[in-house]
Design a protein around this motif. Sequence first.
Motif, PDB file in Angstrom:
ATOM      1  N   ILE A 112       2.485   7.588  -3.314  1.00 14.24           N
ATOM      2  CA  ILE A 112       1.177   6.839  -3.924  1.00 14.24           C
ATOM      3  C   ILE A 112       1.853   8.016  -5.194  1.00 14.24           C
ATOM      4  O   ILE A 112       1.798   9.146  -4.807  1.00 14.24           O
ATOM      5  CB  ILE A 112      -0.025   6.911  -3.140  1.00 14.24           C
ATOM      6  CG1 ILE A 112      -0.249   5.901  -2.312  1.00 14.24           C
ATOM      7  CG2 ILE A 112      -1.219   6.827  -4.217  1.00 14.24           C
ATOM      8  CD1 ILE A 112      -0.929   6.543  -1.818  1.00 14.24           C
ATOM      9  N   ILE A 142      -5.752   5.479   1.528  1.00 18.96           N
ATOM     10  CA  ILE A 142      -4.649   3.750   1.391  1.00 18.96           C
ATOM     11  C   ILE A 142      -3.496   4.048   2.243  1.00 18.96           C
ATOM     12  O   ILE A 142      -2.936   4.141   2.824  1.00 18.96           O
ATOM     13  CB  ILE A 142      -3.862   3.973  -0.504  1.00 18.96           C
ATOM     14  CG1 ILE A 142      -4.689   3.811  -1.074  1.00 18.96           C
ATOM     15  CG2 ILE A 142      -2.992   3.431  -0.468  1.00 18.96           C
ATOM     16  CD1 ILE A 142      -4.835   3.682  -2.337  1.00 18.96           C
ATOM     17  N   SER A 197       4.171   2.749  -4.585  1.00 13.08           N
ATOM     18  CA  SER A 197       3.439   1.554  -3.956  1.00 13.08           C
ATOM     19  C   SER A 197       2.423   1.379  -5.174  1.00 13.08           C
ATOM     20  O   SER A 197       1.224   0.529  -5.322  1.00 13.08           O
ATOM     21  CB  SER A 197       3.177   1.596  -2.482  1.00 13.08           C
ATOM     22  OG  SER A 197       2.176   2.924  -2.204  1.00 13.08           O
ATOM     23  N   HIS A 198       1.432   2.104  -5.387  1.00  9.80           N
ATOM     24  CA  HIS A 198       0.534   2.053  -6.044  1.00  9.80           C
ATOM     25  C   HIS A 198       0.531   3.684  -7.161  1.00  9.80           C
ATOM     26  O   HIS A 198       1.197   4.797  -7.081  1.00  9.80           O
ATOM     27  CB  HIS A 198      -0.719   3.244  -5.156  1.00  9.80           C
ATOM     28  CG  HIS A 198      -1.113   2.071  -3.494  1.00  9.80           C
ATOM     29  ND1 HIS A 198      -0.096   2.348  -3.064  1.00  9.80           N
ATOM     30  CD2 HIS A 198      -2.269   1.539  -3.795  1.00  9.80           C
ATOM     31  CE1 HIS A 198      -0.815   1.179  -1.995  1.00  9.80           C
ATOM     32  NE2 HIS A 198      -1.322   0.350  -2.108  1.00  9.80           N
ATOM     33  N   ILE A 205      -4.470   1.677 -10.511  1.00 10.73           N
ATOM     34  CA  ILE A 205      -5.832   1.636 -10.141  1.00 10.73           C
ATOM     35  C   ILE A 205      -6.511   3.159 -10.396  1.00 10.73           C
ATOM     36  O   ILE A 205      -5.999   4.240 -10.488  1.00 10.73           O
ATOM     37  CB  ILE A 205      -5.800   1.909  -8.556  1.00 10.73           C
ATOM     38  CG1 ILE A 205      -5.201   0.871  -7.852  1.00 10.73           C
ATOM     39  CG2 ILE A 205      -6.658   2.221  -8.235  1.00 10.73           C
ATOM     40  CD1 ILE A 205      -5.411   0.859  -6.574  1.00 10.73           C
ATOM     41  N   ASP A 233      -3.989  -2.818   0.242  1.00 10.54           N
ATOM     42  CA  ASP A 233      -3.913  -3.855  -0.884  1.00 10.54           C
ATOM     43  C   ASP A 233      -5.568  -3.801  -1.509  1.00 10.54           C
ATOM     44  O   ASP A 233      -5.515  -5.355  -1.734  1.00 10.54           O
ATOM     45  CB  ASP A 233      -3.175  -5.100  -0.899  1.00 10.54           C
ATOM     46  CG  ASP A 233      -3.182  -6.073   0.753  1.00 10.54           C
ATOM     47  OD1 ASP A 233      -4.675  -5.245   1.209  1.00 10.54           O
ATOM     48  OD2 ASP A 233      -3.036  -6.827   0.947  1.00 10.54           O
ATOM     49  N   ALA A 249      -6.388   8.086  -2.915  1.00  9.07           N
ATOM     50  CA  ALA A 249      -4.882   7.771  -2.172  1.00  9.07           C
ATOM     51  C   ALA A 249      -4.160   8.535  -0.533  1.00  9.07           C
ATOM     52  O   ALA A 249      -4.066   7.428  -0.202  1.00  9.07           O
ATOM     53  CB  ALA A 249      -4.143   9.100  -3.104  1.00  9.07           C
ATOM     54  N   SER A 261      -5.005  -6.963  -4.044  1.00  7.16           N
ATOM     55  CA  SER A 261      -4.308  -7.357  -5.055  1.00  7.16           C
ATOM     56  C   SER A 261      -2.909  -7.302  -4.411  1.00  7.16           C
ATOM     57  O   SER A 261      -2.534  -6.853  -3.916  1.00  7.16           O
ATOM     58  CB  SER A 261      -4.437  -5.575  -5.303  1.00  7.16           C
ATOM     59  OG  SER A 261      -2.557  -5.950  -6.278  1.00  7.16           O
ATOM     60  N   LYS A 308       0.741  -1.370  -7.579  1.00 11.27           N
ATOM     61  CA  LYS A 308      -1.155  -1.672  -7.862  1.00 11.27           C
ATOM     62  C   LYS A 308      -1.680   0.067  -8.455  1.00 11.27           C
ATOM     63  O   LYS A 308      -1.733   0.468  -8.444  1.00 11.27           O
ATOM     64  CB  LYS A 308      -1.668  -1.083  -6.460  1.00 11.27           C
ATOM     65  CG  LYS A 308      -1.532  -2.758  -5.611  1.00 11.27           C
ATOM     66  CD  LYS A 308      -2.194  -2.760  -4.243  1.00 11.27           C
ATOM     67  CE  LYS A 308      -1.207  -4.230  -3.858  1.00 11.27           C
ATOM     68  NZ  LYS A 308       0.576  -4.389  -3.448  1.00 11.27           N
ATOM     69  N   LEU A 312      -2.181   5.745  -9.372  1.00  8.26           N
ATOM     70  CA  LEU A 312      -3.661   6.501  -9.294  1.00  8.26           C
ATOM     71  C   LEU A 312      -4.096   7.496 -10.395  1.00  8.26           C
ATOM     72  O   LEU A 312      -3.645   8.077 -10.244  1.00  8.26           O
ATOM     73  CB  LEU A 312      -4.560   7.109  -7.940  1.00  8.26           C
ATOM     74  CG  LEU A 312      -5.122   5.806  -6.985  1.00  8.26           C
ATOM     75  CD1 LEU A 312      -3.973   4.656  -6.297  1.00  8.26           C
ATOM     76  CD2 LEU A 312      -5.053   6.591  -5.424  1.00  8.26           C
TER      77      LEU A 312
END
Length: 309
Positions: free
Chosen positions: A3, A28, A85-86, A145, A121, A25, A138, A143, A88
Amino acid sequence: MTILVIAEHDNKVLAPATLNTVAAAAKIGGDIHVLVAGQGAGAVAEAAAKVAGVSKVLLADNAAYAHQLPENVAPLVAELGAGYSHILAAATSNGKNILPRVAAQLDVDQISEIVSVESADTFKRPIYAGNAIATVQSTAAVKVITVRATGFDPVAAEGGSAAVEAVAAAHDASTSSFVGEELAKSDRPELTAAKIVVSGGRGMQNGDNFKHLYALADKLGAAVGASRAAVDAGFVPNDMQVGQTGKIVAPQLYIAVGISGAIQHLAGMKDSKVIVAINKDEEAPIFQVADYGLVADLFEAVPELEKLV
Ligand SMILES: Cc1cc2nc3c(=O)[nH]c(=O)nc-3n(C[C@H](O)[C@H](O)[C@H](O)COP(=O)(O)OP(=O)(O)OC[C@H]3O[C@@H](n4cnc5c(N)ncnc54)[C@H](O)[C@@H]3O)c2cc1C
């Protein structure tokens, strides 16, 4: 899963909202990297490296990022973030300025202002000014966010020992330039980070009367906020506004003085841990959300309270 968290900072200090974003984070799960994009922001990167749970800090130190112009920072985040993957960021003015551009550049949808993480997700976010909570799933590869800081208790600022890695990429879109800024100066805590907030509404009658709230706030070590009615009437500047179109706060203690409790005001403060309301109208809707309510004339109650603190 790795992340990328975008650090919120002013090139000198890592803003507390970053700690709430790292907390999201951590919920997640997976490795957490922090990107510090700025100029002369080495101290911020060092601070980010100490944050609990952070395994790597990327420092993009370049004149193009000095003022966090979204036109320059967004392509950097999109370039680096494509492998994560993400991505933030805190739902601050900066985060809200940068992340939609990142989402567009990565061709994914953005998930805005999450207040909880259900799984990697699936997230919860307020809609209709906080009157309903939507659960959003999602399927995006990355992702993107924004995180509402009040939804997550901050991680510890100390305890980590991440490596700091320099990032050479310099994106200067040359489509905007920084002209200047005027920042409100105050010795009181910043509204969104304060543990105690004392807010005044239309019931204060004028700006001069806010002196009663400043006196109380200074004894409590509190920030001072206001309703939109008080801001629109010119009692206080609009950076003090709490609510749907103002700042979102969730302090340990929120004292609402001469504020009726309209839903647009509640949207900005109803997640406060303890709410105290002082209002002369016992029917005022603020009493429905208040943990402690005092039906009284504020011009008597506030000075008395101040004497007792
Ligand atoms: C799209 C939209 C967005 C909005 N965004 C926001 C927002 O971000 N933040 C926000 O605050 N509002 C917002 N509003 C405005 C909101 O609807 C209310 O108008 C506003 O919050 C009212 O402010 P107030 O409670 O100070 O004033 P009022 O509703 O007029 O209430 C004043 C209160 O003071 C009390 N009072 C008066 N004198 C005394 C006294 N001597 N002692 C004790 N109590 C006294 C009265 O009993 C009354 O309850 C928004 C509105 C819209 C339509």
